[in-house]
Design an enzyme around this catalytic site. Sequence first.
Site, PDB file in Angstrom:
ATOM      1  N   ARG A 139       0.827  -1.207   0.000  1.00  0.00           N
ATOM      2  CA  ARG A 139       0.000   0.000   0.000  1.00  0.00           C
ATOM      3  C   ARG A 139       0.862   1.257   0.000  1.00  0.00           C
ATOM      4  O   ARG A 139       0.388   2.337  -0.374  1.00  0.00           O
ATOM      5  CB  ARG A 139      -0.925   0.016   1.217  1.00  0.00           C
ATOM      6  CG  ARG A 139      -1.907  -1.137   1.279  1.00  0.00           C
ATOM      7  CD  ARG A 139      -2.499  -1.302   2.682  1.00  0.00           C
ATOM      8  NE  ARG A 139      -3.263  -0.141   3.093  1.00  0.00           N
ATOM      9  CZ  ARG A 139      -3.655   0.088   4.345  1.00  0.00           C
ATOM     10  NH1 ARG A 139      -3.298  -0.742   5.321  1.00  0.00           N
ATOM     11  NH2 ARG A 139      -4.364   1.175   4.634  1.00  0.00           N
ATOM     12  N   HIS A 170      -0.753   7.453   7.828  1.00  0.00           N
ATOM     13  CA  HIS A 170      -1.381   7.466   9.136  1.00  0.00           C
ATOM     14  C   HIS A 170      -0.447   8.249  10.059  1.00  0.00           C
ATOM     15  O   HIS A 170       0.609   7.740  10.430  1.00  0.00           O
ATOM     16  CB  HIS A 170      -1.562   6.068   9.678  1.00  0.00           C
ATOM     17  CG  HIS A 170      -2.358   5.156   8.804  1.00  0.00           C
ATOM     18  ND1 HIS A 170      -1.817   4.500   7.726  1.00  0.00           N
ATOM     19  CD2 HIS A 170      -3.651   4.787   8.857  1.00  0.00           C
ATOM     20  CE1 HIS A 170      -2.745   3.736   7.148  1.00  0.00           C
ATOM     21  NE2 HIS A 170      -3.874   3.892   7.817  1.00  0.00           N
ATOM     22  N   HIS A 182      -5.330  -3.716  13.474  1.00  0.00           N
ATOM     23  CA  HIS A 182      -6.670  -4.281  13.610  1.00  0.00           C
ATOM     24  C   HIS A 182      -6.695  -5.350  14.697  1.00  0.00           C
ATOM     25  O   HIS A 182      -7.753  -5.648  15.260  1.00  0.00           O
ATOM     26  CB  HIS A 182      -7.132  -4.898  12.295  1.00  0.00           C
ATOM     27  CG  HIS A 182      -7.334  -3.906  11.196  1.00  0.00           C
ATOM     28  ND1 HIS A 182      -6.302  -3.481  10.398  1.00  0.00           N
ATOM     29  CD2 HIS A 182      -8.447  -3.255  10.768  1.00  0.00           C
ATOM     30  CE1 HIS A 182      -6.773  -2.608   9.514  1.00  0.00           C
ATOM     31  NE2 HIS A 182      -8.064  -2.459   9.725  1.00  0.00           N
ATOM     32  N   ASP A 251      -7.986   6.910  13.358  1.00  0.00           N
ATOM     33  CA  ASP A 251      -8.249   5.682  12.616  1.00  0.00           C
ATOM     34  C   ASP A 251      -9.441   5.009  13.297  1.00  0.00           C
ATOM     35  O   ASP A 251      -9.919   5.454  14.345  1.00  0.00           O
ATOM     36  CB  ASP A 251      -7.002   4.799  12.615  1.00  0.00           C
ATOM     37  CG  ASP A 251      -6.953   3.840  11.419  1.00  0.00           C
ATOM     38  OD1 ASP A 251      -7.994   3.645  10.763  1.00  0.00           O
ATOM     39  OD2 ASP A 251      -5.875   3.294  11.143  1.00  0.00           O
TER      40      ASP A 251
END
Length: 342
Positions: A139, A170, A182, A251
Site C-alpha cells: 500500500r 497514518h 486491527h 483511525d
Amino acid sequence: MTPAVFGISGLDLTADERAFFRDCDPAGYIIFGRNIESKAQLRSLTDDLRAIHGRADLAILIDQEGGRVARMRDPIWPKFPAGEIFDKLYDVAPATAIEAARLNAQAIAVSLSEVGITVDCLPLLDVRQPDADNVIGDRALGSEPMRVAALGRAILDGLQRGGVVGVVKHLPGHGRTSVDTHKALPTVTASDAELELDLAPFKTLNQAPMGMTGHLLFTAWDAETPSTLSKTVVQDIIRQRIGFDGLLFTDDLDMEALSGTVPERAERAQAAGCDIALNCWAKMDDMVGIAERLTPMSEKTQQRLDRAMATIAATKDLHDLDAGDALAGLLARRDGLLAAVA
C-alpha cells in the site's frame, strides 16, 4: 454537530439509523463494501444522507486506495493498483510516476464523485520499512521520504481535480508497525532521531486538508499511550512538529490496538486533540455511546471541516457529466504511463 464519522449497517438506512443520525448530526459517514450493491443504489444512499442534514458538502468517506484496500470493486468499477506500482515506476522515471499517480487518483475521484462520495482516505504517507508487518506493505508509496511526499502530493492533487478531498495517513507514521493494528497494538522503539524519517513526508504535506492518525505506541514520545489517544503525540508531534493544522480523524476506533470501550476511546481521542472520532462498524450501542461522551464540535474543528470541504466546492458536480467517458480517458492515459513497469 457531533464530531464523529459513523458507519452504516447495510445498503440503505434503517429507521433507527435515520432517527439517530438526524438527532446527533454527525460530521460525516464512511462507506464499506456492505453498503454497496450498484451505482444507483450507492448514489441513492449518499443522497439520502445529504437529505437528512441538508448539507450538500457532507463528508462521506471511503477507503478506496486500490490493490487490496478497495470498497468499490469490479466488475462495476475498475481495478485500481496499490501504491507500490508508482514507487516502482519512480525508479524508472520519476516525473512519469508522479503523473501516473495523479491520473490514477483523479480516476478514483471521478468514480467516487459519480456516486456522491466526497472524501477518500488516501494517500498513505507511511514510509515503508523492510521488517515491518505487511498491514502497510504494498500500500505504501515507497521507502524514501521525498519520493513518498512527491507521489502523495500528486494523489492529493488528482483527488481534488476529480472532486474529492484526500486524507493523509497514518499520522505520525505507520511504516514501522510490527503487528496489524486491527489485531494488536504495535510498539515502535525507534529513537526520536530515527523517527524523523517517518515524519518527513507529513511535514512536506502538512497543508493537506485532512489527516488520519495511526494506533501505534511510540516509546520515544509516549511510552504508555497509543498515538491516537496521546496528547503528547497529537499536540506536540502532529500539530506542532509536523505542523499539520488540517482536520484530524482517528483511525477506526474499533481496532484491537486500543483498549477500553469504543465510546471511552472516542472520548480519550477528543481529549488528546483529535478533531473527529471515526467509528466504522455501525453498532448502534457504540454510536449512541460516542454521541453521549463527546462534547459538541468545537469552533476550531468546524473551521477545519469547512476549510477541507471547500477545497472541492468549486469542482463541477461530475455526476452531471459523462463520468464514464472521463474515467476511460484518465485510465487510458494512466495505463500508457504504467506500461513502463507492466
